[in-house]
Design a protein around this motif. Structure first.
Motif: not given
Length: 144
Positions: A27, A29, A124, A138-140
């Motif tokens: 992922w 970030n 995501k 947070q959206t990774w």
């Protein structure tokens, strides 16, 4: 025979979709303030609990030999590259949510209660770190 072959084909073709609805994988970030990619984190299953390691730093000012100076536990003064920042998240029963673990913010050394939720078909990952009622999400973005 035709029904059996069709069933096998349908199950096999759906398997990649199931695999994507998990936090396991690589992922990226994104910095909340600048919108720039900060790091890549690899999340793996380790005996039923997920753990995540900082695999690559993408920030412009990142140095390969940076240490976790702010950490106060066993990660104090350890290199940021390879640092375990996610520990012990487990899948909630009946939900596509992983929780119960901790996430470390290496910039301030704090550990937060963790909740991870795959969204958009697993493309995501919503990562929420909190202390009590306070926290942020947070959206990774999935890299792999």
């Amino acid at each position: 025979m035709y029904k059996a072959v069709t069933a096998i084909f349908l199950v096999a073709s759906a398997a990649p979709v199931w695999a994507q609805m998990t936090p396991e994988g690589l992922w990226r970030n994104i910095d909340d303030k600048t919108g720039e990619a900060k790091a890549e984190i690899r999340i793996r299953d380790n005996g039923g609990a997920l753990h995540g390691v900082l695999e690559k730093r993408l920030a412009k000012d990142a140095k390969p030999d940076d240490l976790c100076k702010e950490c106060s536990d066993d990660r104090k003064d350890k290199p940021l590259l390879g640092l375990e920042i996610i520990r012990g998240a487990k899948k909630a029963e009946g939900k596509d949510v992983w929780e119960g673990g901790k996430i470390l913010d290496p910039e301030n050394g704090r550990n937060y209660t963790l909740r991870m939720t795959p969204v958009e078909g697993g493309k995501k990952l919503e990562v929420r770190g909190s202390i009590g009622p306070f926290g942020r999400t947070q959206t990774w973005i999935r890299v792999q």
